[in-house]
Write an enzyme that holds these catalytic residues in place. Structure first.
Site, PDB file in Angstrom:
ATOM      1  N   ASP A   5       3.988   2.476  -3.983  1.00 44.36           N
ATOM      2  CA  ASP A   5       3.042   3.236  -4.787  1.00 44.36           C
ATOM      3  C   ASP A   5       2.862   2.486  -6.100  1.00 44.36           C
ATOM      4  O   ASP A   5       3.783   2.430  -6.923  1.00 44.36           O
ATOM      5  CB  ASP A   5       3.582   4.645  -5.027  1.00 44.36           C
ATOM      6  CG  ASP A   5       2.631   5.502  -5.850  1.00 44.36           C
ATOM      7  OD1 ASP A   5       1.643   4.967  -6.403  1.00 44.36           O
ATOM      8  OD2 ASP A   5       2.901   6.720  -5.962  1.00 44.36           O
TER       9      ASP A   5
ATOM     10  N   THR B  17     -17.116  -0.989   2.004  1.00 45.70           N
ATOM     11  CA  THR B  17     -15.770  -0.733   2.514  1.00 45.70           C
ATOM     12  C   THR B  17     -15.799   0.569   3.296  1.00 45.70           C
ATOM     13  O   THR B  17     -16.841   1.217   3.412  1.00 45.70           O
ATOM     14  CB  THR B  17     -14.747  -0.621   1.363  1.00 45.70           C
ATOM     15  OG1 THR B  17     -15.050   0.551   0.586  1.00 45.70           O
ATOM     16  CG2 THR B  17     -14.786  -1.849   0.455  1.00 45.70           C
TER      17      THR B  17
ATOM     18  N   TYR C 172     -12.709   6.655 -14.336  1.00 48.87           N
ATOM     19  CA  TYR C 172     -12.735   5.336 -13.687  1.00 48.87           C
ATOM     20  C   TYR C 172     -13.199   4.265 -14.662  1.00 48.87           C
ATOM     21  O   TYR C 172     -12.641   3.159 -14.717  1.00 48.87           O
ATOM     22  CB  TYR C 172     -13.643   5.401 -12.465  1.00 48.87           C
ATOM     23  CG  TYR C 172     -13.644   4.167 -11.604  1.00 48.87           C
ATOM     24  CD1 TYR C 172     -12.555   3.846 -10.806  1.00 48.87           C
ATOM     25  CD2 TYR C 172     -14.760   3.325 -11.568  1.00 48.87           C
ATOM     26  CE1 TYR C 172     -12.562   2.715  -9.988  1.00 48.87           C
ATOM     27  CE2 TYR C 172     -14.777   2.196 -10.764  1.00 48.87           C
ATOM     28  CZ  TYR C 172     -13.673   1.892  -9.979  1.00 48.87           C
ATOM     29  OH  TYR C 172     -13.692   0.776  -9.180  1.00 48.87           O
TER      30      TYR C 172
ATOM     31  N   LYS D  43     -10.961   1.001 -15.633  1.00 52.40           N
ATOM     32  CA  LYS D  43     -11.410  -0.358 -15.329  1.00 52.40           C
ATOM     33  C   LYS D  43     -11.764  -1.129 -16.600  1.00 52.40           C
ATOM     34  O   LYS D  43     -11.571  -2.358 -16.667  1.00 52.40           O
ATOM     35  CB  LYS D  43     -12.594  -0.329 -14.367  1.00 52.40           C
ATOM     36  CG  LYS D  43     -12.214   0.124 -12.957  1.00 52.40           C
ATOM     37  CD  LYS D  43     -11.175  -0.800 -12.318  1.00 52.40           C
ATOM     38  CE  LYS D  43     -10.906  -0.464 -10.867  1.00 52.40           C
ATOM     39  NZ  LYS D  43      -9.928  -1.386 -10.235  1.00 52.40           N
TER      40      LYS D  43
ATOM     41  N   SER E 213     -17.859  -1.477 -13.351  1.00 42.64           N
ATOM     42  CA  SER E 213     -17.636  -0.239 -14.095  1.00 42.64           C
ATOM     43  C   SER E 213     -16.631  -0.426 -15.225  1.00 42.64           C
ATOM     44  O   SER E 213     -16.432   0.483 -16.029  1.00 42.64           O
ATOM     45  CB  SER E 213     -17.142   0.866 -13.159  1.00 42.64           C
ATOM     46  OG  SER E 213     -18.097   1.125 -12.156  1.00 42.64           O
TER      47      SER E 213
ATOM     48  N   ASP F 262       0.879  -1.169   0.000  1.00 38.40           N
ATOM     49  CA  ASP F 262       0.000   0.000   0.000  1.00 38.40           C
ATOM     50  C   ASP F 262       0.910   1.210   0.000  1.00 38.40           C
ATOM     51  O   ASP F 262       2.083   1.113   0.380  1.00 38.40           O
ATOM     52  CB  ASP F 262      -0.915   0.014   1.230  1.00 38.40           C
ATOM     53  CG  ASP F 262      -2.128   0.915   1.047  1.00 38.40           C
ATOM     54  OD1 ASP F 262      -3.218   0.370   0.764  1.00 38.40           O
ATOM     55  OD2 ASP F 262      -1.986   2.143   1.158  1.00 38.40           O
TER      56      ASP F 262
ATOM     57  N   ASN G 280      -4.721  -5.114  -7.050  1.00 30.52           N
ATOM     58  CA  ASN G 280      -5.947  -4.591  -6.453  1.00 30.52           C
ATOM     59  C   ASN G 280      -5.922  -3.081  -6.225  1.00 30.52           C
ATOM     60  O   ASN G 280      -6.979  -2.449  -6.158  1.00 30.52           O
ATOM     61  CB  ASN G 280      -6.209  -5.295  -5.119  1.00 30.52           C
ATOM     62  CG  ASN G 280      -7.266  -4.598  -4.294  1.00 30.52           C
ATOM     63  OD1 ASN G 280      -8.448  -4.631  -4.610  1.00 30.52           O
ATOM     64  ND2 ASN G 280      -6.838  -3.931  -3.225  1.00 30.52           N
TER      65      ASN G 280
END
Length: 253
Positions: A61, A187, A152, A156, A141, A37, A88
């Site tokens: 990153d 989430t 986005y 995706k 999406s 992360d 992910n």
């Protein structure tokens, strides 16, 4: 089940949500997992709650190829192999093209789409050696469009077709490449401290009538990464409670 005993897994964006749930599921099934992360505190907290010998945090990153390449190399040096890569890490911005700044466009494309390419490029030589696999996290999406989410959707959509392309290129090499396409998943970002209750309009678009849980997406990811899915490649699997089963028309009274 111990489907991943002895295997080494990288999960990007593992500090929360789907990534965290996926890392936990792989650890529970016997894998040694490298969690990445861009925020150290997030992955450090997750790793601290897992068995020390099974989980390692590496601040990375995913939009920076240099950092991704170093992280993959450190993983192989530490554990001697790499069997599964879960791409992910992601981010989002909302707005029409006119509303979307060039900076936000690049941020979303670099993290959500280029990050998948970077991870794949850095890991592929090791996955070719282990006959391993990749699971990318796309989205519903990436299968159809949303209002006010053009950046986005572009990212995706790219992830979905990139998944298919790499599956074609490397299937005969023994490397499988699949993706999951989550729908609405509860989430930290989607709940924002509120109870898990969807609006009637939103719930009406989902055949099961509820939002999903990160653990439910993690179950699909680990299935696709396991030998149970050994004859599956090039698939973008909706994990969406039936959202994509609809043709978009409203429910009839």
């Amino acid at each position: 089940m111990q489907r991943f005993d002895g295997r080494v897994v990288i999960v990007t964006g593992a500090g929360s949500g789907i990534g965290e749930a996926t890392a936990r599921r792989f650890v529970a099934e016997g894998a040694r997992v490298v969690l990445t992360d861009s925020v150290a505190d997030k992955i450090d907290a997750v790793v601290a709650s897992l068995p020390e010998e099974r989980a390692t945090a590496v601040v990375t990153d995913s939009s920076d190829y240099g950092q991704v390449a170093v992280m993959v190399q450190e993983t192989v040096q530490r554990y001697g192999r790499l069997d599964v890569l879960v791409n992910n890490a992601g981010t989002i911005t909302q707005g029409t093209v006119q509303d979307t700044s060039v900076e936000d466009w690049h941020r979303v494309i670099e993290t959500d789409l280029s990050g998948v390419f970077y991870g794949t490029k850095a890991a592929l030589e090791h996955l070719l050696e282990s006959k391993g696999c990749i699971v990318n996290v796309s989205s519903v999406s990436g299968l159809a469009a949303d209002w006010r989410m053009s950046a986005y959707n572009a990212a995706k959509g790219g992830v979905s077709n990139f998944t298919r392309a790499v599956a074609l290129d490397h299937g005969k090499d023994g490397v499988r490449v699949n993706a999951v396409a989550p729908g609405f998943i509860w989430t930290v970002l989607t709940s924002d401290g509120e109870p898990h209750r969807l609006s009637d309009e939103f719930a009406g678009r989902i055949a099961l009538g509820r939002g999903g849980l990160p653990e439910e997406v993690a179950a699909a990811i680990t299935f696709l990464a396991s030998d149970d899915a050994r004859f599956i490649t090039g698939v973008v699997l909706p994990v969406d409670g039936g959202t994509m089963a609809s043709n978009g028309q409203p429910a009839q009274a």
